[in-house]
Design a protein around this motif. Structure first.
Motif, PDB file in Angstrom:
ATOM      1  N   GLY A  13       1.034  -1.572   0.257  1.00 21.84           N
ATOM      2  CA  GLY A  13       0.481  -0.311  -0.413  1.00 21.84           C
ATOM      3  C   GLY A  13       0.670   1.141   0.088  1.00 21.84           C
ATOM      4  N   ASP A  14       1.920   1.229  -0.700  1.00 19.41           N
ATOM      5  CA  ASP A  14       3.059   2.708  -0.187  1.00 19.41           C
ATOM      6  C   ASP A  14       3.082   2.601  -1.483  1.00 19.41           C
ATOM      7  OD1 ASP A  14       3.492   2.612   3.012  1.00 19.41           O
ATOM      8  OD2 ASP A  14       4.647   1.130   3.035  1.00 19.41           O
ATOM      9  N   LEU A  15       3.203   2.008  -2.164  1.00 23.69           N
ATOM     10  CA  LEU A  15       3.043   2.633  -3.447  1.00 23.69           C
ATOM     11  C   LEU A  15       2.528   4.379  -3.749  1.00 23.69           C
ATOM     12  CD1 LEU A  15       4.008   2.586  -6.320  1.00 23.69           C
ATOM     13  CD2 LEU A  15       1.888   0.972  -7.202  1.00 23.69           C
ATOM     14  N   GLU A  16       1.794   4.744  -2.991  1.00 22.42           N
ATOM     15  CA  GLU A  16       0.559   6.067  -2.846  1.00 22.42           C
ATOM     16  C   GLU A  16       1.192   7.096  -2.391  1.00 22.42           C
ATOM     17  OE1 GLU A  16      -1.241   8.814  -4.330  1.00 22.42           O
ATOM     18  OE2 GLU A  16      -0.784   6.800  -5.277  1.00 22.42           O
ATOM     19  N   LEU A  17       2.696   6.291  -1.493  1.00 28.62           N
ATOM     20  CA  LEU A  17       3.081   7.094  -0.636  1.00 28.62           C
ATOM     21  C   LEU A  17       4.724   7.361  -1.303  1.00 28.62           C
ATOM     22  CD1 LEU A  17       4.362   8.488   1.666  1.00 28.62           C
ATOM     23  CD2 LEU A  17       6.067   6.790   2.484  1.00 28.62           C
ATOM     24  N   LEU A  18       5.215   6.878  -2.499  1.00 31.54           N
ATOM     25  CA  LEU A  18       5.944   7.061  -3.292  1.00 31.54           C
ATOM     26  C   LEU A  18       6.128   7.446  -4.379  1.00 31.54           C
ATOM     27  CD1 LEU A  18       9.212   5.819  -3.570  1.00 31.54           C
ATOM     28  CD2 LEU A  18       7.856   4.058  -5.060  1.00 31.54           C
ATOM     29  N   GLY A  54      18.538  -4.154   6.434  1.00 34.15           N
ATOM     30  CA  GLY A  54      18.378  -2.559   6.570  1.00 34.15           C
ATOM     31  C   GLY A  54      16.945  -3.122   5.774  1.00 34.15           C
ATOM     32  N   GLY A  55      16.473  -2.515   5.091  1.00 34.31           N
ATOM     33  CA  GLY A  55      15.008  -2.474   4.520  1.00 34.31           C
ATOM     34  C   GLY A  55      14.344  -0.861   4.007  1.00 34.31           C
ATOM     35  N   MET A  56      13.462  -0.466   3.930  1.00 30.94           N
ATOM     36  CA  MET A  56      12.604   0.654   3.334  1.00 30.94           C
ATOM     37  C   MET A  56      12.390   0.912   4.505  1.00 30.94           C
ATOM     38  SD  MET A  56      14.577   2.960   1.660  1.00 30.94           S
ATOM     39  CE  MET A  56      13.684   4.251   1.416  1.00 30.94           C
ATOM     40  N   PHE A  57      11.138   2.112   5.055  1.00 28.86           N
ATOM     41  CA  PHE A  57       9.797   2.071   5.267  1.00 28.86           C
ATOM     42  C   PHE A  57       9.574   2.883   5.370  1.00 28.86           C
ATOM     43  CE2 PHE A  57      14.012   0.246   8.176  1.00 28.86           C
ATOM     44  CZ  PHE A  57      13.530  -0.840   8.608  1.00 28.86           C
ATOM     45  N   SER A  58       8.155   3.322   5.517  1.00 28.24           N
ATOM     46  CA  SER A  58       6.910   4.297   5.820  1.00 28.24           C
ATOM     47  C   SER A  58       7.544   4.968   7.068  1.00 28.24           C
ATOM     48  CB  SER A  58       5.694   4.165   5.593  1.00 28.24           C
ATOM     49  OG  SER A  58       4.759   3.010   6.771  1.00 28.24           O
ATOM     50  N   GLY A  69       6.193   9.789   4.778  1.00 30.65           N
ATOM     51  CA  GLY A  69       7.596   9.706   4.222  1.00 30.65           C
ATOM     52  C   GLY A  69       7.570   8.870   4.226  1.00 30.65           C
ATOM     53  N   SER A  70       9.593   8.610   3.996  1.00 36.31           N
ATOM     54  CA  SER A  70      10.147   7.684   4.143  1.00 36.31           C
ATOM     55  C   SER A  70      11.573   7.384   4.249  1.00 36.31           C
ATOM     56  CB  SER A  70      10.241   6.972   1.873  1.00 36.31           C
ATOM     57  OG  SER A  70      10.808   7.312   0.962  1.00 36.31           O
ATOM     58  N   ILE A  71      12.177   6.154   4.489  1.00 47.02           N
ATOM     59  CA  ILE A  71      13.253   6.299   5.270  1.00 47.02           C
ATOM     60  C   ILE A  71      13.934   4.671   5.039  1.00 47.02           C
ATOM     61  CG2 ILE A  71      12.607   5.743   7.840  1.00 47.02           C
ATOM     62  CD1 ILE A  71      15.086   7.484   8.073  1.00 47.02           C
ATOM     63  N   GLY A  72      15.257   4.969   5.221  1.00 45.98           N
ATOM     64  CA  GLY A  72      15.696   3.360   5.476  1.00 45.98           C
ATOM     65  C   GLY A  72      16.982   3.567   5.249  1.00 45.98           C
ATOM     66  N   TYR A  73      17.767   2.207   4.810  1.00 47.46           N
ATOM     67  CA  TYR A  73      19.015   2.108   5.389  1.00 47.46           C
ATOM     68  C   TYR A  73      19.327   0.689   4.474  1.00 47.46           C
ATOM     69  CZ  TYR A  73      18.596  -0.965   9.184  1.00 47.46           C
ATOM     70  OH  TYR A  73      18.178  -1.822  10.405  1.00 47.46           O
ATOM     71  N   TRP A  74      20.397   0.326   3.837  1.00 48.35           N
ATOM     72  CA  TRP A  74      21.113  -0.555   3.857  1.00 48.35           C
ATOM     73  C   TRP A  74      22.640  -0.734   3.141  1.00 48.35           C
ATOM     74  CZ3 TRP A  74      18.624   3.621   2.007  1.00 48.35           C
ATOM     75  CH2 TRP A  74      19.412   4.690   1.161  1.00 48.35           C
ATOM     76  N   GLU A  75      23.112  -2.121   3.359  1.00 46.30           N
ATOM     77  CA  GLU A  75      24.498  -1.935   2.963  1.00 46.30           C
ATOM     78  C   GLU A  75      25.331  -1.469   1.540  1.00 46.30           C
ATOM     79  OE1 GLU A  75      25.641  -6.323   4.050  1.00 46.30           O
ATOM     80  OE2 GLU A  75      25.504  -6.096   6.030  1.00 46.30           O
ATOM     81  N   LYS A  76      26.692  -0.936   2.458  1.00 45.58           N
ATOM     82  CA  LYS A  76      27.343  -0.379   0.812  1.00 45.58           C
ATOM     83  C   LYS A  76      28.687  -0.373   1.001  1.00 45.58           C
ATOM     84  CE  LYS A  76      27.894   4.222  -0.315  1.00 45.58           C
ATOM     85  NZ  LYS A  76      27.718   4.124  -1.953  1.00 45.58           N
ATOM     86  N   SER A  77      28.911  -1.118  -0.229  1.00 47.27           N
ATOM     87  CA  SER A  77      30.244  -0.815  -0.062  1.00 47.27           C
ATOM     88  C   SER A  77      30.858   0.871   0.083  1.00 47.27           C
ATOM     89  CB  SER A  77      31.515  -1.651  -0.685  1.00 47.27           C
ATOM     90  OG  SER A  77      30.947  -3.050  -1.387  1.00 47.27           O
TER      91      SER A  77
END
Length: 168
Positions: A13-18, A54-58, A69-77
Motif C-alpha cells: 500500500g505504500d506505492l501511493e506514498l512513493l 536494512g530495509g525501506m520503511f514508511s 514520508g520514507s526512510i531506509g538503510y542498506w549495506e554499501k561498500s
C-alpha cells in the motif's frame, strides 16, 4: 526532537506514498521525478528490502497514523569496507516538524541493534541544507565532500556524514 513517528516496513500500500514523494520539489536533489515505470521498479525493490541488513520503511506520523514520508538503510561498500547507508524523504506538508529526525533516530536504533556494519553513513548533496542539518542534529560527523553519481550517469557533489552505531 518534536514529532512522534513510527517506522513501518515498506508494504504494498505504500506505492501511493512513493508517487506523492515523486514531486519535483522532493526529487530535485535526486535527479528529478521518475517515470511511473521507474516508480514501480523502485516500489518492488523496496518491498524486497525488508530483512536483516536494512530495509525501506514508511514514516507514520503519530497519533494521526498518516504516512509522512520514507526512510531506509542498506549495506554499501565504501572506502574498502562495508557500511550502512541511510536516506529519507518527508512529504512537504510534514517538513520542518522534526519528522525526519525522529525517523532517523528510529533507524539508528534499529541498525545499531543488528550489530551489522559499525558505521551508518548519509550522503546528502552539499546544497541540501535541510538534510545536512538533520545529519548534524542526529549526531553524525562530517567526514568529507565526495563525488557520486545519482541517479547513474548524473554526477553530484555530496557530504559524507558518518555515525558510529556501536563500539565493537
Amino acid at each position: 526532537m518534536g514529532a512522534q513517528v513510527r517506522i513501518e516496513p515498506w508494504a504494498e500500500g505504500d506505492l501511493e506514498l512513493l508517487r506523492r514523494a515523486n514531486a519535483p520539489a522532493m526529487m530535485r536533489h535526486l535527479g528529478g521525478p521518475e517515470t511511473e515505470e521507474q516508480l514501480l521498479v523502485r516500489h518492488e525493490r523496496y518491498l524486497a528490502s525488508g530483512s536483516e541488513g536494512g530495509g525501506m520503511f514508511s514514516i507514520v506520523l503519530l497519533p494521526e497514523g498518516v504516512p509522512a514520508g520514507s526512510i531506509g538503510y542498506w549495506e554499501k561498500s565504501w572506502r574498502g569496507g562495508t557500511v550502512y547507508e541511510t536516506g529519507w524523504g518527508v512529504l512537504p506538508e510534514f517538513q520542518g516538524l522534526g519528522v525526519a529526525a525522529a525517523a532517523g533516530e528510529a533507524v539508528i536504533a534499529r541498525a545499531a541493534a543488528e550489530k551489522g556494519p559499525r558505521f551508518l553513513h548519509a550522503f546528502p548533496k552539499v546544497d541540501n541544507h535541510p538534510s545536512n542539518a538533520i545529519c548534524r542534529k542526529l549526531g553524525f560527523t562530517l567526514v568529507e565532500e565526495c563525488d557520486f553519481e545519482y541517479p547513474p550517469g548524473h554526477p553530484i557533489r555530496c557530504n559524507d556524514w558518518r555515525l558510529e552505531l556501536y563500539v565493537p
